[in-house]
Design an enzyme around this catalytic site. Structure first.
Site, mmCIF file in Angstrom:
data_model
loop_
_atom_site.group_PDB
_atom_site.id
_atom_site.type_symbol
_atom_site.label_atom_id
_atom_site.label_comp_id
_atom_site.label_asym_id
_atom_site.label_seq_id
_atom_site.Cartn_x
_atom_site.Cartn_y
_atom_site.Cartn_z
ATOM 1 C CB SER A 67 17.915 -18.326 21.451
ATOM 2 O OG SER A 67 16.588 -18.336 21.927
ATOM 3 C CE LYS A 88 18.295 -14.198 24.952
ATOM 4 N NZ LYS A 88 19.499 -13.655 24.259
#
Length: 295
Positions: A166, A184
């Site tokens: 992420s 993300k």
């Protein structure tokens, strides 16, 4: 890196991934390549997934490096993992060239790392539908699509590892990351869902790197870099050290602190993939020097 520069590193662990198969997207360069090196040093065979023809030489060179240095099977696979044809190519190439699992005698994917991403840093008013579709196709649909394709080949004893990459921007709300940070955030939510759905096959965890010395960072919008630099006085590990590279020092002086090296991010992924991390799933682990602290 300057010839007289030495960055402190931790010696590779025992080869506890001996004979395992790892599929890593975005693995021809930057963080993805560093992850491939980390896992190969621990015995894992590696499928180096990448997207463009321009990356052919990099992927081939990395595969040769891993095979020579660590005695593992490493294969480059150019494929678009957002398409059905692309993920089928990845699975077919892996099945055809990777060794079978010694216990079952069947092809098995032990580790899956979603590292590929399309970065987008623009003010809110500059975001458009076309960019949204491109960013979310690669950063959200791509991991879903490939995980679907790999799922039948995951272990059945919880020994598998899935790691999603992420970004700290999703957690701290960095400026200009409406599309990238949003994508993300979706990946982090998917991590928690997959941790439950795939519990009998693999742990599923996520890390959120901050700025890292990669081509993505080097080419990023200067305004985005400056916005991120506002956090540096509060990032515990951002001060420069005597072993930092000349490039790192240059950026550190411009933006008030250093960013991560790809190897540092790869080390955290390696920790998650270790057998000792078997009792952790659905977690978001800080990989940003303390810009966001895991809680």
């Amino acid at each position: 890196m300057a010839s007289n520069t030495k960055i402190p590193t931790i010696a590779p662990s025992a080869r506890h991934h001996e004979g395992k198969v790892a599929i890593i997207t975005g693995a021809s360069r930057s963080i993805g390549a560093a992850i491939a090196r980390n896992l190969a040093a621990k015995g894992s065979n590696v499928v180096i997934v990448y997207l463009t023809e321009n990356s052919d030489p990099l992927a081939a060179k990395l595969a040769e490096e891993l095979t020579s240095a660590h005695g593992v099977v490493a294969i480059p696979v150019r494929a678009d993992f957002t398409t059905a044809e692309g993920v089928q190519k990845i699975v077919t190439e892996a099945k055809g060239k990777m060794p079978v699992n010694t216990k079952t005698g069947k092809f098995q994917v032990d580790i899956l790392v979603h590292s590929a991403a399309l970065f987008h840093a623009m003010p809110l008013e500059a975001c458009n539908l076309e960019d949204f579709q491109k960013v979310y196709a690669i950063n959200v649909w791509g991991p879903i699509n490939l995980t679907q394709a790999v799922k039948p080949y995951l272990p059945t004893d919880r020994s598998g590892r899935i790691v999603n990459i992420s970004s700290v921007g999703s957690k701290v709300g960095l400026q200009y990351l409406t599309l990238y940070g949003g994508s993300k955030g979706a990946l982090e939510a998917m991590t928690r869902t997959w941790a439950r759905e795939l519990a009998e096959q693999a742990t599923v965890n996520c890390i959120n790197p901050g700025s890292t010395m990669t081509d993505m960072y080097r080419d990023a919008n200067p305004a985005a870099k400056q916005a991120n630099a506002l956090f540096n006085p509060l990032v515990p590990l951002s001060p420069l050290r005597e072993w930092d590279t000349e490039e790192q020092r240059k950026f550190g002086e411009m933006y008030g602190g250093r960013v991560a090296y790809p190897e540092e991010i790869a080390g955290i992924v390696g920790m998650i993939c270790s057998p000792e991390s078997a009792w952790m799933t659905g977690s978001l682990i800080s990989a940003n020097g303390g810009q966001w602290m895991s809680s």
